[in-house]
Design a protein around this motif. Structure first.
Motif, PDB file in Angstrom:
ATOM      1  N   SER A 277      -7.459 -24.979   0.070  1.00 19.78           N
ATOM      2  CA  SER A 277      -7.992 -23.926  -0.815  1.00 19.78           C
ATOM      3  C   SER A 277      -7.088 -22.686  -0.864  1.00 19.78           C
ATOM      4  CB  SER A 277      -9.397 -23.526  -0.368  1.00 19.78           C
ATOM      5  OG  SER A 277      -9.354 -23.022   0.953  1.00 19.78           O
TER       6      SER A 277
ATOM      7  N   ARG B  96      -2.129 -22.714 -12.173  1.00 17.84           N
ATOM      8  CA  ARG B  96      -3.468 -22.242 -11.808  1.00 17.84           C
ATOM      9  C   ARG B  96      -4.479 -23.326 -12.178  1.00 17.84           C
ATOM     10  NH1 ARG B  96      -3.694 -16.188 -11.919  1.00 17.84           N
ATOM     11  NH2 ARG B  96      -1.586 -15.499 -12.386  1.00 17.84           N
ATOM     12  N   PRO B  97      -5.547 -23.435 -11.409  1.00 12.80           N
ATOM     13  CA  PRO B  97      -6.548 -24.453 -11.764  1.00 12.80           C
ATOM     14  C   PRO B  97      -7.387 -23.993 -12.951  1.00 12.80           C
ATOM     15  CG  PRO B  97      -7.304 -23.205  -9.884  1.00 12.80           C
ATOM     16  CD  PRO B  97      -5.940 -22.668 -10.207  1.00 12.80           C
TER      17      PRO B  97
ATOM     18  N   ARG C 115     -10.795 -23.113 -14.800  1.00 12.92           N
ATOM     19  CA  ARG C 115     -11.992 -22.467 -14.218  1.00 12.92           C
ATOM     20  C   ARG C 115     -13.105 -23.468 -13.928  1.00 12.92           C
ATOM     21  NH1 ARG C 115     -12.005 -17.980 -18.399  1.00 12.92           N
ATOM     22  NH2 ARG C 115     -10.223 -16.762 -17.725  1.00 12.92           N
TER      23      ARG C 115
ATOM     24  N   PHE D  67     -12.966 -26.385 -12.874  1.00 15.92           N
ATOM     25  CA  PHE D  67     -12.724 -27.333 -11.776  1.00 15.92           C
ATOM     26  C   PHE D  67     -13.524 -26.890 -10.547  1.00 15.92           C
ATOM     27  CE2 PHE D  67      -9.251 -29.524  -9.026  1.00 15.92           C
ATOM     28  CZ  PHE D  67      -9.926 -30.722  -9.105  1.00 15.92           C
ATOM     29  N   SER D  68     -13.866 -27.827  -9.676  1.00 19.07           N
ATOM     30  CA  SER D  68     -14.616 -27.485  -8.464  1.00 19.07           C
ATOM     31  C   SER D  68     -14.497 -28.612  -7.438  1.00 19.07           C
ATOM     32  CB  SER D  68     -16.094 -27.288  -8.806  1.00 19.07           C
ATOM     33  OG  SER D  68     -16.638 -28.526  -9.208  1.00 19.07           O
TER      34      SER D  68
ATOM     35  N   PHE E 161      -8.113 -32.098 -15.157  1.00 20.16           N
ATOM     36  CA  PHE E 161      -7.683 -30.928 -14.379  1.00 20.16           C
ATOM     37  C   PHE E 161      -6.264 -31.062 -13.828  1.00 20.16           C
ATOM     38  CE2 PHE E 161     -12.302 -31.281 -14.276  1.00 20.16           C
ATOM     39  CZ  PHE E 161     -12.640 -30.078 -14.888  1.00 20.16           C
TER      40      PHE E 161
ATOM     41  N   HIS F 215      -8.622 -25.622  -5.942  1.00 22.05           N
ATOM     42  CA  HIS F 215      -9.588 -24.663  -6.461  1.00 22.05           C
ATOM     43  C   HIS F 215     -10.178 -23.936  -5.261  1.00 22.05           C
ATOM     44  CE1 HIS F 215     -13.279 -23.231  -8.518  1.00 22.05           C
ATOM     45  NE2 HIS F 215     -12.477 -23.220  -9.575  1.00 22.05           N
TER      46      HIS F 215
ATOM     47  N   SER G 165     -13.009 -23.306  -4.501  1.00 22.16           N
ATOM     48  CA  SER G 165     -14.195 -23.993  -3.969  1.00 22.16           C
ATOM     49  C   SER G 165     -13.835 -25.109  -2.984  1.00 22.16           C
ATOM     50  CB  SER G 165     -15.009 -24.583  -5.117  1.00 22.16           C
ATOM     51  OG  SER G 165     -14.221 -25.523  -5.799  1.00 22.16           O
TER      52      SER G 165
END
Lengths: 503, 256
Positions: B51, B62-63, B65, B67-68, B80, B95, B97
């Motif tokens: 993370s 950048r990932p 938004r 994504f999780s 993604f 991400h 998360s």
């Protein structure tokens, strides 16, 4: 990795810098590299690669085989020769694919592209590349002759996960008047259009209306066949690959069949001369073709013989190649002679004036009736000959007769396909093709056995080559028996169905 | 539409770069090995599972938004993945998360179903020849899943006592999980030949088959990856560290 690809033709008299500035106002843009382009595009004479959706090009001494859709691209090294065969390339994906597609045909240069390729990247606020651009400009050449500039192309290569810039720039380019390539259209099409070249990969098909006279039909068929002969002649004379001679001979055979089937419609006194001359032309080209078939079958022969006889077979094939060289020189002289030139010129004059000749009433009648009669007659003879083969009467002769008759019927059915139900005709010709393949293989084998017996008597062969030849003759005789059975089976199958209602 | 780019005939391989000790050069190894592998013609996906997102930072990615960690564990990764600036190399960015990946895994009904990681990458197995996992440190449930799922476990070891201890713990874990030791490929990382401790540690341990012969030296150019934000080989193809990663990749591949 790439995610999306689009190609645009830049319009507006080459003001690329202005276009780049406009793009730069939308996205930060950086030129990454620029290269000179010098590419030779190649294909076989009959456009086999193009018809299968491939382009083949030489660039910086490397050879690239790419699919027109852009999904596949393979590279290899290769020799620097004006004409190339698949065997000239090192083992690998390119060689395998070329072997499948080009077969015995040589890969000859089509055109050359000379120009400049500039690579750009568009990036975001993290300076991460989000889209790649490639601008290509330059000229097209056929041989050494410059044929003008090709339309400047802008290639957009999207990057996975960054779809928005790709979409947005595509829209902007359209708004600025750039033309996106239509579905199915490729850069190769653009080049060919610019060069006024047309991939000639389809067999000529004839369409005749009910009102056309027999003379008009004979004229257009004859002229198309003459054109095929004349297009193939330079390849035969330069000995580019064996298919030029094969196609040349097929056109002669088709012409002779046309002359013989319509002798009553063509002005009297003329058919005899042309028949005789085209027969002579066919005879001139025959020996080289027979030797070509022998040479092409070398790998098959190798499989028939024990390994110990392979060196002898190689020696035999060398002798046959030498023999072919001598025969080819004789043939070339004939084909360059005034007799051939006069034949083509006279035949062209005759065919051109044929539709206007009124002294032959049968030729001025509508073609439909005569054509249907000819096709029906050919079919009835074909069935009769096939039945004779199955009855087992003098099989060698009856098989030869059947092969000739099958060809005649096929030619006529193809010429006058438009007077019959196309679906029925396609089924019939498809079945006939199967029979012809078997008969062709059988005949090839019979000719090879005969020729090998002649060579044995005529050539002073070394012991190893002689032993290989003796063994080969035995094996070919066995093979012939096997093929004969297959041919008979196929003949039986072909004669079983009653198709008289089609004619 | 994405092109299918996997070029090799073997099934997609998963290589995890893991050590339960932090700061040993895991991310540098993951980034550079992925880059070198892509240069060899393979279609490579680098998966940033830490993370902290250092690997993603190195590639300026950048990932998205949406994504999780949940989507990741469900195998919903296709949308993604993002292309890097380098041909044949894509990245699944980390991400924030992902810090809860363990908890999420623990809550899953089938938390002891060891196929979770394999399932995650199933949707892309025809697209890539290789997936390289840049793993977070610390031995957790996620680690157990990775150790089981990976075809190769590459572990950087600084030639110091604590780093050797971390390797011993990994070997113990693999024994417990009944995973063969031959899956583990250790290499000496951040080696400073001027330090006696480094020299003696290498001499003592390099004889064990788990260790690769290639060492990655401690060099400023590796540290500068944070400034250049690209693999060392992309910044300077023939630099000492770029060549070292190249050798390391070839050794790992040959011995796997």
């Amino acid at each position: 990795m790439k995610s999306g690809y689009r190609m645009f033709i830049v319009t507006g008299a080459g003001d690329f810098d202005r276009l780049l500035k406009e793009i730069h106002s939308l996205f930060p843009l950086q030129e990454e590299a620029a290269f000179d382009i010098d590419e030779w595009y190649m294909d076989t004479f009959d456009w086999r690669l193009c018809s299968k959706g491939f382009v083949f090009r030489k660039t910086d001494g490397r050879f690239v085989l790419a699919s027109l859709s852009g999904n596949l691209q393979e590279e290899t090294e290769g020799p620097q020769k004006p004409k190339l065969f698949w065997q000239d390339f090192p083992e690998g994906a390119v060689r395998d694919r070329l072997a499948d597609i080009s077969g015995v045909r040589a890969l000859c240069p089509l055109f050359r592209v000379v120009g400049r390729r500039r690579h750009f990247r568009l990036y975001n606020k993290d300076e991460k590349t989000v889209l790649r651009l490639r601008l290509e400009t330059g000229d097209l050449y056929r041989g050494d002759e410059k044929r003008g500039a090709f339309p400047p192309c802008l290639h957009l290569e999207g990057i996975r996960g960054y779809y928005n810039p790709f979409q947005r720039l595509s829209e902007e380019l359209k708004a600025k008047g750039c033309r996106e390539l239509e579905a199915g259209e490729t850069f190769f099409d653009l080049f060919l259009r610019q060069l006024q070249m047309r991939p000639d990969c389809k067999k000529t098909q004839f369409f005749f209306g009910a009102g056309q006279t027999t003379n008009q039909a004979i004229s257009s068929i004859g002229l198309a066949l003459l054109d095929a002969m004349q297009r193939n002649l330079p390849g035969v004379i330069d000995d580019i690959d064996p298919e030029f001679l094969h196609d040349f001979r097929v056109s002669i055979r088709r012409t002779r069949a046309l002359l013989s089937q319509f002798k009553n419609e063509i002005p009297p006194g003329q058919t005899g001369i042309f028949q005789k001359e085209f027969q002579w032309l066919g005879t001139v080209a025959g020996p080289v073709r027979d030797l070509d078939v022998c040479l092409q079958k070398e790998e098959n022969y190798r499989l028939l013989l024990q390994e110990g006889l392979h060196p002898g077979l190689s020696l035999l094939m060398e002798k046959i190649a030498e023999l072919r060289k001598g025969q080819w020189l004789i043939m070339r002289d004939h084909l360059r002679s005034s007799r051939t030139g006069d034949l083509f010129a006279n035949w062209q004059d005759f065919l051109t004036s044929l539709p206007t000749r009124i002294q032959t009433p049968p030729g001025q009648a509508p073609c439909r009736k005569a054509a249907r009669k000819v096709v029906r007659r050919c079919f009835q003879r074909l069935i009769k000959d096939a039945a004779a083969v199955t009855k087992g009467e003098n099989q060698d002769i009856s098989m030869h007769k059947l092969r000739i008759q099958a060809k005649k019927f096929r030619y006529m059915a193809e010429f006058f396909r438009s007077f019959f139900s196309p679906a029925d005709m396609d089924i019939l010709v498809g079945e006939l093709r199967g029979l012809q393949d078997e008969l062709g293989d059988f005949n090839d084998l019979a000719v090879q056995i005969r020729r090998f017996q002649d060579y044995k008597a005529a050539l002073s062969l070394e012991q190893a080559a002689g032993e290989a030849l003796d063994e080969l003759l035995l094996r070919l005789a066995d093979e012939r028996k096997r093929l004969l059975k297959r041919c008979l089976k196929r003949c039986g199958k072909f004669t079983k169905n009653d198709r008289n209602h089609l004619f | 539409m994405d092109e299918r780019v996997a070029r090799y005939r073997f099934r997609m391989k998963k290589i995890a770069i893991y050590s339960n000790k932090g700061g040993v050069g895991k991310t540098a190894a993951a980034v550079n090995l992925a880059y070198v592998a892509s240069l060899s013609g393979m279609a490579v996906l680098l998966c940033d599972m830490d993370s902290q997102a250092a690997a993603s930072y190195y590639f300026r990615v950048r990932p998205k938004r949406k994504f999780s960690d949940k989507k990741f564990l469900q195998g919903d990764i296709n949308d993604f993945i993002r292309g890097t600036d380098f041909e044949g190399l894509d990245l699944l960015p980390a991400h924030f998360s992902f810090r809860h990946l363990d908890l999420r895994l623990d809550k899953m009904e089938k938390k002891k179903d060891w196929s979770v990681i394999n399932t995650v990458f199933q949707p892309v197995e025809k697209e890539y020849d290789l997936v390289i996992l840049d793993c977070p440190p610390n031995p957790t449930l996620l680690t157990e899943h990775i150790v089981r799922a990976a075809d190769i476990l590459v572990t950087p070891v600084i030639p110091t006592t604590l780093s050797i201890l971390a390797l011993q713990q990994l070997l113990k874990l693999s024994l417990e999980l009944k995973v063969g030791h031959n899956k583990i490929k250790a290499f000496f990382s951040m080696v400073e030949r001027r330090k006696n401790l480094h020299i003696s540690t290498i001499e003592q341990y390099q004889k064990y088959p788990v260790f690769m012969k290639t060492e990655i030296p401690f060099l400023a150019e590796v540290e500068k990856m944070g400034i250049n934000r690209q693999p060392v080989g992309a910044a300077a193809r023939n630099s000492v560290s770029a060549l070292a990663y190249d050798r390391l990749w070839r050794e790992i591949w040959q011995r796997s």
